[in-house]
Design a protein around this motif. Structure first.
Motif, PDB file in Angstrom:
ATOM      1  N   ARG A  94       6.534  -7.272  -6.879  1.00  0.00           N
ATOM      2  CA  ARG A  94       6.690  -8.281  -5.827  1.00  0.00           C
ATOM      3  C   ARG A  94       8.174  -8.482  -5.519  1.00  0.00           C
ATOM      4  O   ARG A  94       8.571  -8.570  -4.370  1.00  0.00           O
ATOM      5  CB  ARG A  94       6.035  -9.605  -6.231  1.00  0.00           C
ATOM      6  N   ARG A 130      -0.261 -12.334   1.727  1.00  0.00           N
ATOM      7  CA  ARG A 130      -0.852 -13.288   0.783  1.00  0.00           C
ATOM      8  C   ARG A 130       0.116 -14.415   0.429  1.00  0.00           C
ATOM      9  O   ARG A 130      -0.317 -15.475   0.009  1.00  0.00           O
ATOM     10  CB  ARG A 130      -1.251 -12.570  -0.520  1.00  0.00           C
ATOM     11  N   ASP A 131       1.420 -14.144   0.574  1.00  0.00           N
ATOM     12  CA  ASP A 131       2.414 -15.137   0.145  1.00  0.00           C
ATOM     13  C   ASP A 131       3.531 -15.276   1.170  1.00  0.00           C
ATOM     14  O   ASP A 131       4.662 -15.597   0.824  1.00  0.00           O
ATOM     15  CB  ASP A 131       3.011 -14.728  -1.200  1.00  0.00           C
ATOM     16  N   ARG A 186       0.826  -1.211   0.000  1.00  0.00           N
ATOM     17  CA  ARG A 186       0.000   0.000   0.000  1.00  0.00           C
ATOM     18  C   ARG A 186       0.862   1.264   0.000  1.00  0.00           C
ATOM     19  O   ARG A 186       0.555   2.239  -0.686  1.00  0.00           O
ATOM     20  CB  ARG A 186      -0.935  -0.002   1.217  1.00  0.00           C
TER      21      ARG A 186
END
Ligand code: DC
Length: 225
Positions: free
Chosen positions: A104, A125-126, A38
């Motif tokens: 990423r 998320r990962d 973000r």
């Protein structure tokens, strides 16, 4: 070797609240990886970049001083952006930018650095699949979509302004779909993750369950990190 608890799952599953409390109870550091996506998105918006321009967004990320303080707040240099990163514009940008492999990759080192010399509870998320594959405990936190949308609506309402619950649910479903169908690091429960459905559970119950699971791992002697 620092120990790591990795908590992944979709928006509204309660990851942030739960991960913060687990970290507090253990006296460990906490990483909200979504806040880094973000903060980079906020800066990219301010630089007039497009979320699909992974190359330039990633290059900007490499120049910025993105940090999370021990107070759990998020900083862009000296600027506290903890509130500014919660707007709908940033949410929409982050959802698209986080599908770009360069973006990423740009945030990977920063996330790993958080566990360089401290035990860490991280959420995103990962975390368990890509960032910390050797984590001692990997949780996949989920809840029924209506419950997750309800939590997100409450959170937004708490920030002031009027909130359309139906629109929140639709928006969340779209982002869930985008997060789980993207080519890089898609959001899904992996075989080595412990699924935990928080529908009908209180925050305390979820935190206690994670601490129990961690204690079990320690007893099993598999907590290598
Ligand atoms: O958890 P959040 O809503 O603050 O995350 C913001 C966005 O970043 C969201 O679209 C998912 C994405 N994200 C990601 O792709 N990988 C992470 N580890 C954390 C967040």
């Amino acid at each position: 070797m620092p120990k790591i608890i990795a908590i992944d799952g979709p928006a509204g599953a309660g990851k942030s609240t739960v991960a913060r409390q687990v970290a507090q109870r253990l006296g460990w550091h906490f990483l909200d990886s979504g806040a880094l996506y973000r903060a980079l998105s906020l800066a990219a918006l301010e630089h007039g970049l497009q979320p699909t321009d992974g190359h330039h967004v990633a290059a900007l990320g490499a120049q910025l001083d993105l940090r999370q303080g021990p107070d759990g707040r998020t900083y862009l240099g000296a600027r506290d952006v903890s509130s500014a990163i919660r707007t709908e514009a940033v949410t929409a940008f982050a959802s698209r930018a986080s599908a770009q492999p360069e973006v990423r990759a740009a945030l990977l080192g920063l996330q790993r650095a958080a566990a360089r010399d401290a035990d860490l509870v991280c959420e995103g998320r990962d975390m368990g699949s890509v960032v910390f594959p050797d984590a001692a405990l990997k949780i996949f936190l989920d809840a029924q979509p209506q419950v997750r949308a309800g939590r997100r609506t409450l959170e937004l309402a708490g920030q002031g302004g009027s909130v359309d619950a139906k629109a929140v649910q639709q928006d969340m479903e779209q982002r869930d779909h985008a997060d789980s169908s993207r080519a890089v690091a898609p959001l899904q429960c992996a075989a080595d993750q412990q699924p935990l459905d928080t529908t009908g559970m209180t925050v305390d119950e979820v935190v206690n369950r994670i601490l129990e699971l961690f204690a079990e791992r320690l007893r099993e002697g598999v907590a290598r990190r």
